[in-house]
Design an enzyme around this catalytic site. Sequence first.
Site, PDB file in Angstrom:
ATOM      1  N   ARG A  83       0.835  -1.199   0.000  1.00 45.40           N
ATOM      2  CA  ARG A  83       0.000   0.000   0.000  1.00 45.40           C
ATOM      3  C   ARG A  83       0.869   1.247   0.000  1.00 45.40           C
ATOM      4  O   ARG A  83       1.817   1.358   0.761  1.00 45.40           O
ATOM      5  CB  ARG A  83      -0.859  -0.013   1.253  1.00 45.40           C
ATOM      6  CG  ARG A  83      -1.541   1.290   1.541  1.00 45.40           C
ATOM      7  CD  ARG A  83      -2.268   1.152   2.850  1.00 45.40           C
ATOM      8  NE  ARG A  83      -2.710   2.438   3.298  1.00 45.40           N
ATOM      9  CZ  ARG A  83      -3.896   2.634   3.828  1.00 45.40           C
ATOM     10  NH1 ARG A  83      -4.749   1.670   3.920  1.00 45.40           N
ATOM     11  NH2 ARG A  83      -4.235   3.810   4.260  1.00 45.40           N
ATOM     12  N   ARG A  92      -4.453   5.976  -2.717  1.00 48.00           N
ATOM     13  CA  ARG A  92      -3.911   4.796  -2.062  1.00 48.00           C
ATOM     14  C   ARG A  92      -4.003   3.585  -2.967  1.00 48.00           C
ATOM     15  O   ARG A  92      -4.953   3.469  -3.757  1.00 48.00           O
ATOM     16  CB  ARG A  92      -4.578   4.541  -0.710  1.00 48.00           C
ATOM     17  CG  ARG A  92      -6.034   4.190  -0.723  1.00 48.00           C
ATOM     18  CD  ARG A  92      -7.040   5.327  -0.629  1.00 48.00           C
ATOM     19  NE  ARG A  92      -6.731   6.505   0.126  1.00 48.00           N
ATOM     20  CZ  ARG A  92      -7.010   6.648   1.419  1.00 48.00           C
ATOM     21  NH1 ARG A  92      -7.558   5.677   2.090  1.00 48.00           N
ATOM     22  NH2 ARG A  92      -6.756   7.784   2.009  1.00 48.00           N
ATOM     23  N   ASP A  95      -7.034  -0.067   0.151  1.00 56.51           N
ATOM     24  CA  ASP A  95      -7.645   0.198   1.447  1.00 56.51           C
ATOM     25  C   ASP A  95      -8.564  -0.955   1.773  1.00 56.51           C
ATOM     26  O   ASP A  95      -9.339  -1.386   0.904  1.00 56.51           O
ATOM     27  CB  ASP A  95      -8.542   1.445   1.280  1.00 56.51           C
ATOM     28  CG  ASP A  95      -8.270   2.490   2.308  1.00 56.51           C
ATOM     29  OD1 ASP A  95      -7.367   2.316   3.123  1.00 56.51           O
ATOM     30  OD2 ASP A  95      -8.991   3.499   2.284  1.00 56.51           O
ATOM     31  N   ASP A  97     -11.430  -1.745   4.682  1.00 52.59           N
ATOM     32  CA  ASP A  97     -12.164  -1.218   5.836  1.00 52.59           C
ATOM     33  C   ASP A  97     -13.178  -2.251   6.293  1.00 52.59           C
ATOM     34  O   ASP A  97     -14.010  -2.708   5.488  1.00 52.59           O
ATOM     35  CB  ASP A  97     -12.925   0.063   5.462  1.00 52.59           C
ATOM     36  CG  ASP A  97     -11.995   1.238   5.228  1.00 52.59           C
ATOM     37  OD1 ASP A  97     -11.035   1.401   6.004  1.00 52.59           O
ATOM     38  OD2 ASP A  97     -12.229   1.982   4.256  1.00 52.59           O
TER      39      ASP A  97
HETATM   40  O1  GSY Z   1     -12.623   5.563   2.742  1.00 54.75           O
HETATM   41  C1  GSY Z   1     -11.849   4.882   1.887  1.00 54.75           C
HETATM   42  C2  GSY Z   1     -10.982   5.711   1.005  1.00 54.75           C
HETATM   43  N1  GSY Z   1     -11.708   6.733   0.250  1.00 54.75           N
HETATM   44  C3  GSY Z   1     -12.529   6.564  -0.808  1.00 54.75           C
HETATM   45  C4  GSY Z   1     -12.978   5.423  -1.524  1.00 54.75           C
HETATM   46  O2  GSY Z   1     -12.652   4.258  -1.229  1.00 54.75           O
HETATM   47  N2  GSY Z   1     -13.814   5.667  -2.578  1.00 54.75           N
HETATM   48  C5  GSY Z   1     -14.199   6.928  -2.932  1.00 54.75           C
HETATM   49  N3  GSY Z   1     -15.001   7.075  -3.981  1.00 54.75           N
HETATM   50  N4  GSY Z   1     -13.779   8.024  -2.259  1.00 54.75           N
HETATM   51  C6  GSY Z   1     -12.956   7.839  -1.212  1.00 54.75           C
HETATM   52  N5  GSY Z   1     -12.407   8.759  -0.404  1.00 54.75           N
HETATM   53  C7  GSY Z   1     -11.660   8.073   0.469  1.00 54.75           C
HETATM   54  S1  GSY Z   1     -10.730   8.830   1.735  1.00 54.75           S
END
Ligand code: GSY
Length: 168
Positions: A83, A92, A95, A97
């Site tokens: 990562r 990134r 990720d 979660d």
């Molecule tokens: O919260 C996870 C990272 N993240 C994302 C994501 O996974 N997708 C989108 N569309 N926007 C995001 N902003 C973040 S921070």
Amino acid sequence: MAVAYIGLGSNIGDREAHLKSAVDQLVRTKGITPRRVSSIYETAPVGYTDQPDFLNAVVEIETTLEPTELLAETKVIEVDQKRRRLEHWGPRTLDLDILLYDQLEVNLPRLKLPHPEASSRAFVLVPLAEIAADSSVLSGKTAGECLADLEDTAGVDLYKRNWVKLDL
Ligand code: GSY
């Protein structure tokens, strides 16, 4: 045995390959059995918007791990998949979660369950509702209901179905 949902996201490099590697490593992790995987969606960045579009998906797993053990495994996978995150809210490679873990509510500094974004973000709700519309994401409200409450899901587009095969 608990049922949990993990959100995957990537917006650097070969985004689909990063999501596939994550599922492969989940399959190989002791105590985790992936059961279902949503389609991949291409999603406009939320929050810090000056970054590339994401690919997002959600995986349903069965697990014998406790929530904090599961969190530790997701961090191992992020590191193993090399990562890179250039800025805290920025792009990134990968990720992971934890979105839901049974009906458990957890409020630890590094782990909040249900995940705070699970009830409000279209990039989470669209793939989650695809595989678990009845899952409870907010004090009794289901993913399907929260998705219906969203004003729109613009910026969340189907990218690929059946992108990974699980040996069930
Ligand atoms: O919260 C996870 C990272 N993240 C994302 C994501 O996974 N997708 C989108 N569309 N926007 C995001 N902003 C973040 S921070």
